[in-house]
Design a protein around this motif. Sequence first.
Motif, PDB file in Angstrom:
ATOM      1  N   ILE A 210       0.833  -1.210   0.000  1.00 37.61           N
ATOM      2  CA  ILE A 210       0.000   0.000   0.000  1.00 37.61           C
ATOM      3  C   ILE A 210       0.861   1.252   0.000  1.00 37.61           C
ATOM      4  CG2 ILE A 210      -1.888   1.215   1.180  1.00 37.61           C
ATOM      5  CD1 ILE A 210      -2.317  -1.425   2.750  1.00 37.61           C
ATOM      6  N   ALA A 211       1.938   1.211   0.762  1.00 41.38           N
ATOM      7  CA  ALA A 211       2.766   2.415   0.889  1.00 41.38           C
ATOM      8  C   ALA A 211       3.449   2.747  -0.436  1.00 41.38           C
ATOM      9  CB  ALA A 211       3.823   2.200   1.957  1.00 41.38           C
ATOM     10  N   LEU A 212       3.664   4.031  -0.637  1.00 43.67           N
ATOM     11  CA  LEU A 212       4.422   4.470  -1.803  1.00 43.67           C
ATOM     12  C   LEU A 212       5.898   4.513  -1.448  1.00 43.67           C
ATOM     13  CD1 LEU A 212       2.138   7.484  -2.747  1.00 43.67           C
ATOM     14  CD2 LEU A 212       2.260   5.289  -3.937  1.00 43.67           C
ATOM     15  N   THR A 213       6.736   4.276  -2.444  1.00 38.07           N
ATOM     16  CA  THR A 213       8.177   4.426  -2.210  1.00 38.07           C
ATOM     17  C   THR A 213       8.673   5.661  -2.964  1.00 38.07           C
ATOM     18  OG1 THR A 213       8.566   2.818  -3.982  1.00 38.07           O
ATOM     19  CG2 THR A 213       8.726   2.019  -1.712  1.00 38.07           C
ATOM     20  N   LYS A 214       9.672   6.271  -2.359  1.00 41.29           N
ATOM     21  CA  LYS A 214      10.096   7.581  -2.855  1.00 41.29           C
ATOM     22  C   LYS A 214      11.590   7.762  -2.666  1.00 41.29           C
ATOM     23  CE  LYS A 214       9.382  12.364  -1.374  1.00 41.29           C
ATOM     24  NZ  LYS A 214       8.495  13.292  -0.658  1.00 41.29           N
ATOM     25  N   THR A 215      12.226   8.454  -3.596  1.00 43.74           N
ATOM     26  CA  THR A 215      13.655   8.716  -3.443  1.00 43.74           C
ATOM     27  C   THR A 215      14.024  10.060  -4.056  1.00 43.74           C
ATOM     28  OG1 THR A 215      15.805   7.609  -3.537  1.00 43.74           O
ATOM     29  CG2 THR A 215      14.574   7.709  -5.596  1.00 43.74           C
ATOM     30  N   SER A 216      15.180  10.571  -3.684  1.00 41.46           N
ATOM     31  CA  SER A 216      15.617  11.881  -4.179  1.00 41.46           C
ATOM     32  C   SER A 216      17.030  11.824  -4.739  1.00 41.46           C
ATOM     33  CB  SER A 216      15.621  12.898  -3.048  1.00 41.46           C
ATOM     34  OG  SER A 216      14.327  13.079  -2.587  1.00 41.46           O
ATOM     35  N   ILE A 217      17.211  12.635  -5.750  1.00 45.56           N
ATOM     36  CA  ILE A 217      18.524  12.732  -6.398  1.00 45.56           C
ATOM     37  C   ILE A 217      18.953  14.198  -6.377  1.00 45.56           C
ATOM     38  CG2 ILE A 217      19.810  12.289  -8.532  1.00 45.56           C
ATOM     39  CD1 ILE A 217      17.483  10.413  -9.371  1.00 45.56           C
ATOM     40  N   MET A 218      20.166  14.457  -5.898  1.00 45.37           N
ATOM     41  CA  MET A 218      20.717  15.812  -5.953  1.00 45.37           C
ATOM     42  C   MET A 218      21.427  15.980  -7.286  1.00 45.37           C
ATOM     43  SD  MET A 218      22.550  16.099  -2.228  1.00 45.37           S
ATOM     44  CE  MET A 218      23.366  14.512  -2.323  1.00 45.37           C
ATOM     45  N   LEU A 219      21.244  17.129  -7.916  1.00 44.12           N
ATOM     46  CA  LEU A 219      21.950  17.397  -9.168  1.00 44.12           C
ATOM     47  C   LEU A 219      23.013  18.466  -8.938  1.00 44.12           C
ATOM     48  CD1 LEU A 219      19.095  17.388 -11.855  1.00 44.12           C
ATOM     49  CD2 LEU A 219      20.421  15.470 -10.936  1.00 44.12           C
ATOM     50  N   GLY A 220      24.012  18.460  -9.808  1.00 43.88           N
ATOM     51  CA  GLY A 220      25.071  19.458  -9.718  1.00 43.88           C
ATOM     52  C   GLY A 220      26.333  18.914  -9.083  1.00 43.88           C
ATOM     53  N   LEU A 221      26.426  17.577  -8.985  1.00 45.08           N
ATOM     54  CA  LEU A 221      27.593  16.956  -8.352  1.00 45.08           C
ATOM     55  C   LEU A 221      28.586  16.406  -9.376  1.00 45.08           C
ATOM     56  CD1 LEU A 221      25.607  15.175  -5.538  1.00 45.08           C
ATOM     57  CD2 LEU A 221      27.475  16.773  -5.114  1.00 45.08           C
ATOM     58  N   GLY A 222      28.268  16.584 -10.657  1.00 43.15           N
ATOM     59  CA  GLY A 222      29.174  16.083 -11.688  1.00 43.15           C
ATOM     60  C   GLY A 222      28.592  14.913 -12.474  1.00 43.15           C
ATOM     61  N   GLU A 223      27.326  14.633 -12.265  1.00 45.69           N
ATOM     62  CA  GLU A 223      26.652  13.545 -13.003  1.00 45.69           C
ATOM     63  C   GLU A 223      26.357  14.009 -14.443  1.00 45.69           C
ATOM     64  OE1 GLU A 223      25.267  15.267 -10.405  1.00 45.69           O
ATOM     65  OE2 GLU A 223      24.021  16.530 -11.668  1.00 45.69           O
ATOM     66  N   ASN A 224      26.217  13.068 -15.360  1.00 47.61           N
ATOM     67  CA  ASN A 224      25.801  13.442 -16.714  1.00 47.61           C
ATOM     68  C   ASN A 224      24.422  12.848 -17.014  1.00 47.61           C
ATOM     69  OD1 ASN A 224      26.094  10.748 -17.661  1.00 47.61           O
ATOM     70  ND2 ASN A 224      28.297  11.076 -17.935  1.00 47.61           N
ATOM     71  N   ASP A 225      23.886  13.204 -18.175  1.00 48.00           N
ATOM     72  CA  ASP A 225      22.515  12.790 -18.506  1.00 48.00           C
ATOM     73  C   ASP A 225      22.353  11.276 -18.528  1.00 48.00           C
ATOM     74  OD1 ASP A 225      22.059  15.463 -18.695  1.00 48.00           O
ATOM     75  OD2 ASP A 225      21.435  15.450 -20.802  1.00 48.00           O
ATOM     76  N   ASP A 226      23.358  10.590 -19.066  1.00 48.78           N
ATOM     77  CA  ASP A 226      23.249   9.129 -19.122  1.00 48.78           C
ATOM     78  C   ASP A 226      23.214   8.519 -17.727  1.00 48.78           C
ATOM     79  OD1 ASP A 226      23.180   9.127 -21.844  1.00 48.78           O
ATOM     80  OD2 ASP A 226      25.341   8.749 -22.088  1.00 48.78           O
TER      81      ASP A 226
END
Length: 304
Positions: A210-226
């Motif tokens: 029943i519960a939803l799962t959720k997560t967060s991603i910080m941007l601006g750390l050097g990651e690329n689109d892929d």
Amino acid sequence: PANILPKPSWLKAQPATSENYLSLRSTVRELGLATVCEEAKCPNIGECWGGGGEGDEHSAATATIMIMGDTCTRGCSFCAVKTSRKPGPLDPEEPEKVAEAIRKWGLDYVVLTSVDRDDLEDQGSGHFRKVVMKLKEKHAAVGKNILVEALTPDFRGDLNLVENVATSGLDVYAHNIETVERLQRRVRDHRAGYSQSLSVLEHVKKVNDIALTKTSIMLGLGENDDDIRQTLQDLRNIDVDVVTFGQYLQPSKRHLPVKEYVTPEKYQEWQEEAEGMGFKYVASGPLVRSSYKAGEFFLKNLIK
Ligand code: SF4
Ligand code: SF4
């Protein structure tokens, strides 16, 4: 110094002035609750505490409360929370006290979060469970419902401990992956990890459908689109319902520097791309934090 990027104009926050916000602020002082909203000087406090602003029929006040103390056993390189190998003991009265204070505060949606407590035998999972249960119980006793999101540690991937919290009666189980796979080691404490965090979120769905799962991603750390695309795919593969994207901001000179200020337009692109992949809710913007106006959205759309 040359390695510090100037802050762009879109990171300026709105002043918090709504009446609802001001009254909530005085209550929170009286009740002695520790909120992440205040301690992290979150730019969204006016919107979250004010519940969407006057005249908004979907108004739902949201706040993030810290439990289990203010000192963490880990030291992630993006995080401003104090660190110690042996923080103080848990307060056994905390579930009762926090639940009562939140009931008096009158929130519609609460995010409970904690530091990591690697020093405790059950890493604090039993305590977390108790707080959620007390909260639900206290509200039910006065004929009210409050939606509860638990933003949890990884419990070092111990699925029994995850289950302890996942079956506490919560509505949303949040656990942050924080960044893409390639940057995990640089950004998070060495005890955390990409596949470990995925296994936590995956297990929640197995024990609570029943519960939803959720997560967060910080941007601006050097990651690329892929990198980001791959992370979104990995999250969808284990049926994570909700994802948020926000700008990483360096809390002090000792913390990881910002590699890039991602533009609002780019956040909009990620919003659309993630929605297209089947996430039920996506919040994406420079100032978005994992709990950004969570109540408003969940009350309106997802939880009946
Ligand atoms: Fe901060 Fe959480 Fe890392 Fe502790 S585990 S240092 S609270 S991000
Ligand atoms: Fe509080 Fe989260 Fe809203 Fe910030 S985004 S004010 S931390 S509830």
